[in-house]
Design a protein around this motif. Structure first.
Motif, PDB file in Angstrom:
ATOM      1  N   ARG A 253       0.779  -1.208   0.142  1.00 24.02           N
ATOM      2  CA  ARG A 253      -0.060   0.043   0.058  1.00 24.02           C
ATOM      3  C   ARG A 253       0.811   1.312  -0.188  1.00 24.02           C
ATOM      4  N   THR A 257       1.154   4.215  -3.082  1.00 27.63           N
ATOM      5  CA  THR A 257       0.389   5.501  -2.741  1.00 27.63           C
ATOM      6  C   THR A 257       1.554   6.504  -2.597  1.00 27.63           C
ATOM      7  N   ASP A 380      -7.028   5.150  -2.147  1.00 23.27           N
ATOM      8  CA  ASP A 380      -6.478   5.055  -1.003  1.00 23.27           C
ATOM      9  C   ASP A 380      -7.369   5.403   0.357  1.00 23.27           C
TER      10      ASP A 380
END
Length: 411
Positions: A253, A257, A380
């Motif tokens: 993640r 991002t 996100d």
């Protein structure tokens, strides 16, 4: 810090803020209570949450005053048989988690020796092979929910092979472990399957030893029983599975991002390691740990701690302690002074930490190699976390990518 003039209401160790804004919550608790905060667990059971880096180091570094012996707990008369945290805070459990003194040192050495003997090249080869096998199952679809289809499957599959299980047993062990973690209605059946499989493995390895962790533990001269070794193997499997799965998910993640890690998406190896280390500081899978018990009355952070009180280790809070973070311009890339693997004689053994790191890093690298144009399928801010104050990980991580053939030749 001086003692508070009036007792402040304890904070519940539950609620959505633990998975939405944990660092803000820890800062609020620090401002309200100081370096140690009174909290309540399920059923209004009291405990102390150690928030600051210095105090956490004191607690974990003094196993005599702050013992791992759960028999010391002064709340056992309030704990019902169906208390939901009993699997985490058990009484008279035969595993390494709750042994103390010389016996603990012997068990820690046995586990460390068994894991240290794992060939690092073989470990990476196992992780690569099993990662490829899992990626083959979804690479042709152009999309994947990477937590359920990959991150929650890979660590235990690798560990099962290292321990000596046959590969065909891996999927069943993964299902049993994930059922236990998720607290599903068949969690008890999952625990039973894991225990039965572990005892069968040890019986087989006692008869015909192999080059595996289980055989090395059985061969240790310290005289541990089959039950003790089985318990330790189950603890190692649980401790190595979920946090490593969350380490993979949280790192992916971050890399997807944050522009600083964009190079990793085209094979930048250095950025993978940096992202993984930053996660251990900023988004550590292990948020809070139970626990330690005060062997006598004492003071900590200006609070009076009674004999038998339970102290919870605030790993994430200590990692974010502003006093320790101001001593370095960057406490992330390359700095390993975080508490994510614990501290003191009950910390995660170094060989176990190394195994987890190889599994997580290999899992990320193989995924990026196979699917270099990975991208989030949702924004996100739409991603959700599991509602737990103990382990921090994503519930789902939906990704999209260009469909590619499986290595076996099927699309």
């Amino acid at each position: 810090m001086t003692a508070h003039a009036e007792p402040l209401a304890p904070a519940p160790l539950s609620g959505p803020r633990f998975h939405v804004e944990p660092n803000a919550l820890y800062s609020e608790l620090r401002r309200t209570h100081g370096s140690v905060a009174p909290v309540v667990l399920d059923g209004d059971v009291p405990a102390w949450l150690v928030l600051d880096y210095r105090e956490l180091r004191l607690v974990t570094g003094d196993p005599v005053l702050f013992s791992r012996d759960s028999d010391l707990w002064n709340q056992w008369d309030r704990i019902p048989d169906d208390w939901p945290l009993l699997p985490m805070i058990g009484r008279k459990q035969p595993s390494i988690l709750y042994t103390v003194g010389e016996r603990h040192s012997e068990r820690a050495r046995m586990i460390g020796d068994a894991l240290e003997a794992v060939d690092p090249f073989a470990l990476r080869r196992h992780a690569e092979q099993l990662a490829d096998e899992l990626i083959d199952s979804f690479c042709g679809s152009g999309s994947s929910e990477i937590i359920g289809q990959y991150a929650m499957l890979l660590p235990l599959r690798v560990l099962a092979r290292l321990y000596g299980f046959a590969d065909e047993q891996g999927p069943g062990l993964v299902k049993a472990m994930n059922d236990m973690i998720d607290g599903r209605e068949n969690a008890q059946a999952g625990q039973g399957h894991l225990a039965k499989s572990m005892f069968e493995l040890l019986t087989a390895k006692r008869a015909v030893p192999g080059d595996d962790v289980a055989s090395r533990m059985l061969a240790d001269p310290s005289g541990f029983t089959t039950e003790e070794i089985a318990q330790d193997l189950m603890v190692m499997m649980a401790a190595g599975h979920q946090p490593t799965a969350d380490w993979i998910g949280n790192s992916l993640r971050l890399m997807l991002t944050d522009d600083r890690f964009a190079a990793s998406l085209s094979g930048g190896r250095h950025s993978v390691a940096e992202a993984m280390n930053e996660v251990l500081w900023e988004d550590t899978p292990t948020q809070n740990v139970a626990g330690r018990w005060a062997s006598r009355a004492t003071t900590l952070g200006g609070h009076s701690i009674a004999a038998g009180d339970l102290l919870l280790l605030g790993i994430a809070a200590a990692n974010a302690d502003p006093q320790i973070r101001t001593h370095a311009s960057s406490m992330t890339g390359g700095n390993n002074a975080h508490f994510s693997f614990g501290h003191g004689e009950h910390r995660c053994p170094f060989p176990a930490q190394e195994v987890a790191e190889v599994i997580a890093r290999t899992g990320i690298e193989v995924l990026l190699d196979r699917l270099p144009d990975l991208d989030l399928a949702t924004p996100d801010d739409a991603l959700t976390r599991r509602p737990s104050p103990w382990l921090r990980g994503l519930s789902t991580l939906p990704l999209v990518f260009t469909s590619t053939p499986a290595l076996g030749g099927t699309a």
